[in-house]
Design a protein around this motif. Structure first.
Motif, PDB file in Angstrom:
ATOM      1  N   GLN A  34       8.205  -6.054 -10.304  1.00 25.10           N
ATOM      2  CA  GLN A  34       7.285  -6.882  -9.532  1.00 25.10           C
ATOM      3  C   GLN A  34       5.944  -6.175  -9.448  1.00 25.10           C
ATOM      4  O   GLN A  34       5.883  -4.945  -9.432  1.00 25.10           O
ATOM      5  CB  GLN A  34       7.810  -7.131  -8.117  1.00 25.10           C
ATOM      6  N   GLU A  36       2.367  -6.206  -7.159  1.00 21.07           N
ATOM      7  CA  GLU A  36       1.659  -6.685  -5.969  1.00 21.07           C
ATOM      8  C   GLU A  36       0.427  -5.817  -5.769  1.00 21.07           C
ATOM      9  O   GLU A  36       0.266  -4.795  -6.441  1.00 21.07           O
ATOM     10  CB  GLU A  36       2.569  -6.670  -4.744  1.00 21.07           C
ATOM     11  N   CYS A  38      -2.049  -3.069  -4.332  1.00 18.71           N
ATOM     12  CA  CYS A  38      -1.824  -1.714  -3.802  1.00 18.71           C
ATOM     13  C   CYS A  38      -2.037  -1.672  -2.300  1.00 18.71           C
ATOM     14  O   CYS A  38      -2.803  -2.474  -1.754  1.00 18.71           O
ATOM     15  CB  CYS A  38      -2.804  -0.729  -4.433  1.00 18.71           C
ATOM     16  N   TYR A  59      -2.926  -2.329  -8.622  1.00 17.00           N
ATOM     17  CA  TYR A  59      -1.660  -3.040  -8.411  1.00 17.00           C
ATOM     18  C   TYR A  59      -0.563  -2.015  -8.199  1.00 17.00           C
ATOM     19  O   TYR A  59      -0.660  -0.865  -8.626  1.00 17.00           O
ATOM     20  CB  TYR A  59      -1.313  -3.896  -9.632  1.00 17.00           C
ATOM     21  N   TRP A  60       0.496  -2.443  -7.554  1.00 17.53           N
ATOM     22  CA  TRP A  60       1.647  -1.600  -7.273  1.00 17.53           C
ATOM     23  C   TRP A  60       2.814  -2.184  -8.053  1.00 17.53           C
ATOM     24  O   TRP A  60       3.239  -3.300  -7.791  1.00 17.53           O
ATOM     25  CB  TRP A  60       1.910  -1.647  -5.777  1.00 17.53           C
ATOM     26  N   LEU A  61       3.328  -1.444  -9.048  1.00 17.54           N
ATOM     27  CA  LEU A  61       4.471  -1.864  -9.846  1.00 17.54           C
ATOM     28  C   LEU A  61       5.727  -1.300  -9.208  1.00 17.54           C
ATOM     29  O   LEU A  61       5.832  -0.086  -9.011  1.00 17.54           O
ATOM     30  CB  LEU A  61       4.323  -1.352 -11.286  1.00 17.54           C
ATOM     31  N   THR A  62       6.670  -2.161  -8.863  1.00 19.98           N
ATOM     32  CA  THR A  62       7.937  -1.718  -8.283  1.00 19.98           C
ATOM     33  C   THR A  62       9.083  -2.281  -9.119  1.00 19.98           C
ATOM     34  O   THR A  62       8.914  -3.255  -9.850  1.00 19.98           O
ATOM     35  CB  THR A  62       8.106  -2.187  -6.829  1.00 19.98           C
ATOM     36  N   GLU A 109      15.313   2.832  -6.950  1.00 16.03           N
ATOM     37  CA  GLU A 109      14.024   2.135  -6.843  1.00 16.03           C
ATOM     38  C   GLU A 109      12.905   3.054  -7.325  1.00 16.03           C
ATOM     39  O   GLU A 109      12.997   4.266  -7.192  1.00 16.03           O
ATOM     40  CB  GLU A 109      13.753   1.743  -5.385  1.00 16.03           C
ATOM     41  N   HIS A 111       8.277   3.086  -7.930  1.00 16.64           N
ATOM     42  CA  HIS A 111       6.978   2.417  -7.793  1.00 16.64           C
ATOM     43  C   HIS A 111       5.915   3.236  -8.504  1.00 16.64           C
ATOM     44  O   HIS A 111       6.008   4.459  -8.572  1.00 16.64           O
ATOM     45  CB  HIS A 111       6.608   2.192  -6.324  1.00 16.64           C
TER      46      HIS A 111
END
Length: 140
Positions: A34, A36, A38, A59-62, A109, A111
């Motif tokens: 996903q 979203e 930052c 952007y924040w990639l998770t 997980e 990020h």
């Protein structure tokens, strides 16, 4: 002396196949990706290309990383393709997008921050993502 040579030959013949490099490269599967915006403290930035500084959007990639081995993977480089809303490459000529410092065995997980030129229209599309890391820390 003869005993030494026999022992050395035996070691080479029987033991050689069992030696594995300490820093073997491991492929890690990435899923549930996903993108979203930052967090505010990371959001300001710029991208430099060809000597020009351009405004950038953070952007924040998770997602989830699946390490199939029973050892922690270190310094895993993340590779993938990122496209803008028009299907144009958001980071042309760049397949590596970041690094995950440690990935324990199993699913975990992760990020990463992504800096993309502000002119690229959102939403971003992600394709062909994977990670490759080492079974031992890489010297820096």
């Amino acid at each position: 002396m003869l005993r030494f040579l026999v022992a050395l030959v035996a070691l080479l013949v029987f033991g050689w196949g069992h030696i594995q490099p300490a820093d073997a490269l491991t492929e890690v599967r990435l899923s549930h990706l996903q993108v979203e915006d930052c967090p505010a403290d990371l959001a300001a930035g710029a991208v430099t290309s060809g000597g020009n500084t351009l405004p950038a959007r953070c952007y924040w990639l998770t997602g989830q990383a699946e390490n199939p081995t029973n050892k922690t993977v270190y310094d895993a480089d993340v590779f993938g393709r990122i496209y803008d809303a028009n299907g144009e490459p958001a980071l042309p000529n760049r397949g590596r997008v970041g690094t995950i410092e440690q990935i324990p065995p199993g699913v975990s997980e992760f990020h990463l921050p992504l800096m993309v030129p502000a002119a690229q229209p959102a939403p971003l599309q992600l394709s062909q993502f994977k990670a490759m890391g080492f079974s031992a820390k890489v010297r820096r």
